[in-house]
Design a protein around this motif. Structure first.
Motif, short mmCIF file in Angstrom:
data_model
loop_
_atom_site.label_atom_id
_atom_site.label_comp_id
_atom_site.label_asym_id
_atom_site.label_seq_id
_atom_site.Cartn_x
_atom_site.Cartn_y
_atom_site.Cartn_z
N GLU A 153 7.62 36.76 -14.77
CA GLU A 153 6.64 36.02 -13.98
C GLU A 153 6.46 36.67 -12.61
O GLU A 153 6.88 36.15 -11.58
N TYR A 198 4.22 30.58 -20.14
CA TYR A 198 5.22 31.57 -19.75
C TYR A 198 4.54 32.93 -19.61
O TYR A 198 3.62 33.25 -20.36
N GLN A 243 11.37 30.70 -22.35
CA GLN A 243 10.90 31.05 -23.69
C GLN A 243 11.84 32.01 -24.40
O GLN A 243 11.73 32.21 -25.62
N ASN A 258 11.88 31.91 -17.48
CA ASN A 258 12.10 32.61 -18.74
C ASN A 258 12.68 31.69 -19.82
O ASN A 258 13.46 32.11 -20.66
N ARG A 285 10.35 23.76 -17.85
CA ARG A 285 10.17 24.89 -18.76
C ARG A 285 11.46 25.52 -19.23
O ARG A 285 11.45 26.57 -19.87
#
Length: 420
Positions: free
Chosen positions: A41, A36, A336, A334, A161
């Protein structure tokens, strides 16, 4: 003879110790595509095909997360390359090291750092670009870990993710027909992260809640699934299996959808705000083998209920069942981030006119949690509300099947729907 036996025994012991040490020091590799970027990003691209690539922005850090079950020694090795010699700072467990990434065409192995992990828990390897002579700081294929701390280490090895989705399932008394389903949502300030769906009123054919769709766009969303079970393309769904749009509110967008099952979708672009409480109301009218589902959202600025949409669902003919709420992260970039939402004051009204308060909820989660790809999720009850959370790489505080309870208010909602 005795001396020979002692030597043989010593050799066997050395072999056993060597084998045990080797078993405890298995090398594991975290793929580059699971990283991440923070704070966002941009100036770096992370994908399944190339891993971490195009990293040009010094403001971004690239982060890899994992969970250590057995404290011990940990050695970090990077598989990386660059188009010009660069320097990158690596940070893990309070240890900082600056490494050089060579200008090479193929990925090379670069020793990074060693550290001793003293406690179980989540850890992250953070990489920050310092200097570059080429276009990128580094392209990263993966991060390898060795040492005794790798025993039973957990990380997500998949390119999916997103954080795990979590749900509250509301039991309904037997032999009660749910004609109306009411619920409320309150998102704490700061928890309205991009790519989050806070869903209040879900049932066996659809769901109704609110999303953060972009930096300047938020939506109230209501969807109903087709019959037939087609997973991807609505073009493949027979006409008699498709839900039909019967009505929609002013400025509401309606269309079909696919990719996660198929069905009818509707949304209203509305700038809902964190810290405020929002009200949702579902209605079901079975007729023969179909059921009409209508969703209403209370607009506090206008002090009135707004119709979002009405869909007629084929091959149904039932009142609402399997009532639930959920919290979902639908952005990969995102996944995380920590998210939290409050869900409460859920009620049903039966076809006989009886109001029943739903004060219990059973916790469940999705395939990502079941596969233990992500361990950071949970839920519970506090301050009169149920809550759900996911992300943030902090340990779970709930497990599948846990039952939560909130205090009853004893006062059903007063609802004055618009007349058409």
């Amino acid at each position: 003879m005795i001396r020979y036996q002692l030597k043989a025994l010593a050799a066997i012991c050395c072999m056993i110790i060597s084998h045990t040490t080797l078993a405890q020091s298995t090398q594991i590799t975290i793929p580059g595509f699971t990283a991440y970027a923070a704070p966002q990003e941009e100036g770096v691209n992370i994908n399944e095909r190339r891993g971490v690539a195009g990293w040009t922005d010094a403001a971004n850090t690239v982060n890899f997360y994992f969970y250590v079950s057995n404290p011990g020694n940990l050695k970090v090795i990077l598989q990386a390359k660059a188009d010009g010699i660069s320097k990158v700072k690596a940070t893990l467990n309070g240890v900082d090291k600056t490494i050089s990434v060579p200008a090479v065409a193929d990925f090379v192995t670069i020793p990074v750092l060693e550290t001793k992990i003293k406690k179980t828990g989540f850890y992250s390897l953070s990489l920050k670009g310092l200097e570059r002579s080429g276009k990128v700081y580094a392209d990263i294929q993966g991060v390898s870990l060795t040492g005794t701390a790798t025993k039973d280490i957990q990380f997500n090895a998949k390119s999916w993710r997103r954080s795990a989705s979590v749900h509250l399932n509301y039991p309904v008394p037997d032999n009660k027909n749910v004609e109306w389903f009411y619920g409320e949502i309150k998102v704490p300030e700061g928890e309205d992260k991009l790519g989050t769906y806070f869903m209040s009123c879900g049932f066996h054919r659809g769901y109704f809640g609110m999303q953060v769709n972009g930096p300047s766009e938020r939506r109230i969303i209501f969807s109903v699934w087709d019959a037939g079970g087609e997973p991807e393309s609505r073009d493949k769904v027979k006409y008699e299996d498709q839900v039909t749009l019967l009505a929609k509110g002013d400025s509401v967008h309606a269309s079909g959808f696919g990719g996660e099952g198929t069905g009818g979708h509707s949304h209203w672009v509305y700038n809902w705000k964190a810290g405020q409480t929002y009200r949702f109301l579902m209605h079901s009218v079975p007729q023969g083998t179909t059921t009409t589902y209508s969703a209403y959202f209370y607009v506090p600025e206008h002090n009135e209920w707004k119709l979002i949409a009405s869909f007629r669902a084929p091959k149904d003919g039932k009142y609402m069942g399997h009532l639930y709420s959920f919290l979902e992260n639908f952005y990969f970039e995102n996944g995380q981030l920590y998210r939290k939402g409050y869900f409460g004051n859920h009620w049903i009204k039966t076809n006989a006119g009886e109001w029943i308060e739903l004060t219990k909820a059973k916790f469940s989660n999705d395939a990502t949690a079941k596969a233990k790809d992500r361990l950071d999720f949970g839920g519970g009850s506090e301050n009169g509300w149920f809550y759900l959370w996911n992300g943030g790489f902090i340990p779970a505080n709930a497990k599948y099947g846990d039952v939560f309870e909130r205090p009853a208010t004893g006062k059903h909602p007063e609802i004055d729907l618009p007349k058409f």
